[in-house]
Design an enzyme around this catalytic site. Structure first.
Site, PDB file in Angstrom:
ATOM      1  CB  THR A  91      -0.948  -0.008   1.211  1.00  0.00           C
ATOM      2  OG1 THR A  91      -1.852  -1.097   1.088  1.00  0.00           O
ATOM      3  CG2 THR A  91      -1.735   1.295   1.308  1.00  0.00           C
ATOM      4  CE  LYS A 171      -5.551  -0.302   4.136  1.00  0.00           C
ATOM      5  NZ  LYS A 171      -4.755  -1.207   3.270  1.00  0.00           N
ATOM      6  CG  HIS A 317      -5.882  -8.076   2.784  1.00  0.00           C
ATOM      7  ND1 HIS A 317      -4.750  -8.813   2.554  1.00  0.00           N
ATOM      8  CD2 HIS A 317      -5.565  -6.795   2.482  1.00  0.00           C
ATOM      9  CE1 HIS A 317      -3.776  -8.019   2.134  1.00  0.00           C
ATOM     10  NE2 HIS A 317      -4.245  -6.777   2.082  1.00  0.00           N
ATOM     11  CG  HIS A 360      -1.691  -3.452  -3.606  1.00  0.00           C
ATOM     12  ND1 HIS A 360      -2.787  -4.241  -3.304  1.00  0.00           N
ATOM     13  CD2 HIS A 360      -1.517  -2.648  -2.525  1.00  0.00           C
ATOM     14  CE1 HIS A 360      -3.238  -3.934  -2.107  1.00  0.00           C
ATOM     15  NE2 HIS A 360      -2.492  -2.957  -1.609  1.00  0.00           N
TER      16      HIS A 360
END
Length: 560
Positions: A91, A171, A317, A360
Site C-alpha cells: 500500500t 488508511k 484480504h 496494487h
C-alpha cells in the site's frame, strides 16, 4: 442493507452537523444540462482534479456495465493497460508512486514497514518521531517525513499558490503518501475510542470545526457513527457470484451476511466498520463535505483532491476478490463514487478531471484458485505459514552459530518479505552480514513456496525484468539484506484464511489506470502505462511544470 436504507444512511452521514450539500450547489444533481455536459465534457483547464486510488482494485473487476461512477469512468474515460513497475506491491509504495512520478527506490519507501538506517529497528512508512507530528486523538507521529520527493500537490502549489490540495483516506498511509510534502490538509479514518476522521499536527494544530461536527461530540449517539446500521448485509446473490460461505474466508466478522457492525464497545465498532464497504462510502461522503467546506473547484486556480479508498482492500484480504462480500463492496463503491462525481461536476460546472488507479492488485483466495482449476503454486498446499518459514531459518541460524549459552537471539529481523541481519550479533560471532544472509537464503529457498530469495548484491547486479523490479523497490539502508519472492500462486501468510499481495506477479502488479473529464478523450488505449505516469500526465493537463527527473511520462489523453 436494502437500497432505500443505504441511501438514507449515506444522506444522513453526509448531512451531519452542517447544511446539506444541495444547499451549496447551484443546481440539482440531476439537471439535464449537467448530464449532457458530463457526456461531452468541455475542453479547457480543469478547476478540480479528483484522484481516486482504490486499494487492491484489480482491473479485471472493472467493467462498463457498472451503473455508477466506476462504470462511468470505464465507459466515458480513457483507459490504459496499467501496471506497477516495482516488485514490492504494498500500500505505502503503491500510493507514493502515484503522485510523485517516481519509483519507490527513489522515494525512500520500499514497503509498508522498513528498517531504520541507524538502529535496524522496524519503522512504519508514515512514522514521524517528532511531537509536532502527533496524530490528533492518538499517540503516534504521522507525516510524510520518510518521503524523499515532493508530489503533484507540491508542484501545483508552487506554480499556483492559490490552489488548494487535500487528501482523504481510509488508511493514514494512503492519505499521507498521496499528499506529498505540504498539502493544505490530509485526513484519514482512525480506529480508536471513539473511531473518527482525523489528521496529525504536521498538517494542522486542531481539527477544523466541520470535521469535529462530522465526528460528533457524543459518538456514537451523534456524528457519522449515529447513522450506521446494525450490520452489513449484502443481500441476495447476483448470478455468477460464488456462495456466501466460501472456504478460506476470514471468520472474525462472520463468513456470511449479515456481518455485525454496531457494538457498545467503540473499539470493536471501529474495527468492524474498517472491515466493511461502509468505510469507502463514508470516505467519499467526507470528501464531498470537504469540497464544500473548503470551497474546492470554484475559481480559476485549479485544486487537487486525492482519495485513498481502503475498504476494498480490507474486504479483499478477508474474503478474497471473487467473494460475495467483495462484489457488494464494489457495487457500493460504484454507487458512492457516482454520487461524488455528479456533485463535483456540479460544483465545477463540468471543469472536473478524474483519475482512477490502484496501489496494487491481489492474489485470489487459494481455495478459489483450486476450485476454478487455476492453482499454480508448486508447494504441497497453497498456503504456507510465515511463522513456520521464519522459525525454520531463525532456528537453523541459531543452531549453527549460537549463542548457545544464553537465550536464543534472532539473527534476522523481518519487515514483511524483507529480512535484515542483526549486525551486532553477527559481529559478536565473527560473521559478515552478507555471509549470514547467504545462509538464510539457502534455508528459505528450500521451501517450495519460495521462488527466490534476493540478496542486496543480487538485486544490485541482477539482469532481467525481475531484477529491475526489485531494484526499483530497494532503498539502501532501509531495505533488508534479503527479500523473499514467493512462487507464483503461493500465499505465504501469518493467517490461515484470507489472501494477500506483495509479489512481482501480474495479479499483484496490474491495476486500472483511467482518466476522465475536461480535455480527456474517450476510449481504451492498449498502450502499457504505469502508476508513475499518473503525476506527469496530470501535471501536463494542468499546465504545471513537473520536475525533469521523473520516472514516469506524459500519457496521451487525446488520439495522436
Amino acid at each position: 442493507m436494502p437500497a432505500t436504507l443505504a441511501a438514507a444512511w449515506y444522506a444522513a452521514a453526509l448531512l451531519l452537523g452542517a447544511a446539506t450539500a444541495a444547499a451549496e450547489t447551484d443546481a440539482p444533481v440531476e439537471n439535464a444540462a449537467r448530464v449532457a455536459q458530463a457526456a461531452h465534457p468541455r475542453s479547457g483547464r480543469p478547476r478540480l482534479v479528483l484522484v481516486v486510488a482504490v486499494d487492491q482494485l484489480r482491473p479485471d473487476r472493472l467493467h462498463a456495465r457498472l451503473p455508477g461512477g466506476l462504470g462511468r469512468l470505464v465507459r466515458e474515460g480513457r483507459s490504459f493497460d496499467g501496471w506497477l513497475e516495482h516488485a514490492l506491491t504494498e500500500t505505502c509504495p503503491g500510493h507514493a508512486t502515484m503522485l510523485t512520478g517516481r519509483h519507490p527506490a527513489r522515494l525512500g519507501i520500499p514497503s509498508n514497514e522498513f528498517f531504520d538506517e541507524a538502529t535496524g529497528a522496524e519503522v512504519y512508512c508514515a512514522h514521524d518521531p517528532s511531537p509536532d507530528a502527533r496524530e490528533i486523538g492518538g499517540e503516534a507521529g504521522l507525516s510524510p517525513a520518510a518521503l524523499r520527493a515532493d508530489a503533484l500537490g507540491d508542484w501545483l502549489k508552487r506554480a499556483e499558490p492559490a490552489s488548494r490540495v487535500f487528501t482523504v483516506g481510509g488508511k493514514d498511509r494512503g492519505a499521507i503518501m498521496l499528499g506529498g510534502r505540504r498539502p493544505d490538509g490530509a485526513y484519514w479514518y482512525r480506529i480508536g475510542v471513539p473511531p473518527r476522521f482525523t489528521t496529525s499536527r504536521y498538517y494542522r494544530a486542531a481539527l477544523p470545526a466541520w470535521v469535529e461536527s462530522w465526528n460528533g461530540t457524543r459518538p456514537p449517539e451523534d456524528g457519522f457513527l449515529a447513522a450506521l446500521p446494525a450490520a452489513w448485509e449484502h443481500g441476495a446473490p447476483v448470478p455468477g457470484e460464488v456462495e456466501d460461505d466460501f472456504p478460506g474466508e476470514g471468520e472474525r466478522f462472520s463468513r456470511t451476511s449479515p456481518h455485525p457492525l454496531r457494538s457498545d464497545d467503540l473499539a470493536e465498532l471501529g474495527e468492524r466498520l474498517f472491515a466493511t464497504p461502509l468505510l469507502d462510502e463514508l470516505t467519499l461522503a467526507f470528501a464531498q463535505r470537504l469540497a464544500v467546506e473548503e470551497d474546492l473547484g470554484r475559481d480559476a486556480a485549479p485544486d487537487l483532491l486525492a482519495l485513498s479508498l481502503a475498504a476494498n482492500d480490507v474486504v479483499g484480504h478477508t474474503y478474497g476478490p471473487a467473494s460475495r462480500e467483495a462484489a457488494d463492496a464494489l457495487r457500493r463503491l460504484d454507487a458512492a463514487l457516482g454520487r461524488l462525481i455528479d456533485q463535483l461536476e456540479e460544483r465545477t460546472d463540468g471543469a472536473l478531471v478524474v483519475a482512477l488507479t490502484a496501489d496494487h492488485g491481489v492474489l485470489p483466495l487459494p481455495e478459489w484458485l483450486e476450485r476454478t482449476g487455476q492453482a499454480s503454486c508448486p508447494a504441497p498446499a497453497p498456503r504456507t505459514g510465515v511463522l513456520r518459514v521464519g522459525a525454520d531459518v531463525l532456528v537453523r541460524l541459531w543452531w549453527r552459530h549460537g549463542p548457545w549459552l544464553s537465550w536464543p537471539r534472532a539473527w534476522l529481523a523481518f519487515a514483511g518479505s524483507q529480512g535484515r541481519v542483526d549486525r551486532a550479533l553477527a559481529a559478536s560471532r565473527g560473521l559478515a552480514p552478507e555471509a549470514v544472509a547467504a545462509e538464510a537464503k539457502a534455508v528459505l529457498e528450500a521451501w517450495p513456496a519460495v521462488a527466490q530469495v534476493w540478496t542486496a548484491d543480487e538485486i544490485a547486479a541482477g539482469d532481467g525484468e525481475l531484477a529491475e523490479l526489485y531494484r526499483r523497490s530497494f532503498v539502501p539502508g532501509r531495505s533488508g539484506d534479503l527479500v523473499v519472492q514467493p512462487a507464483r500462486g503461493c500465499l505465504i501468510s501469518p493467517y490461515d484464511t484470507g489472501t494477500s499481495h506483495g509479489s512481482p506477479y501480474d495479479y499483484d502488479r496490474r491495476v486500472p489506470l483511467v482518466f476522465y473529464g475536461a480535455g480527456v478523450s474517450r476510449g481504451a488505449v492498449p498502450e502499457r502505462a504505469a502508476t508513475v505516469d499518473l503525476a506527469p500526465t496530470l501535471a501536463a493537463l494542468l499546465g504545471v511544470p513537473a520536475p525533469p527527473d521523473l520516472d514516469g511520462r506524459v500519457l496521451p489523453l487525446a488520439p495522436r
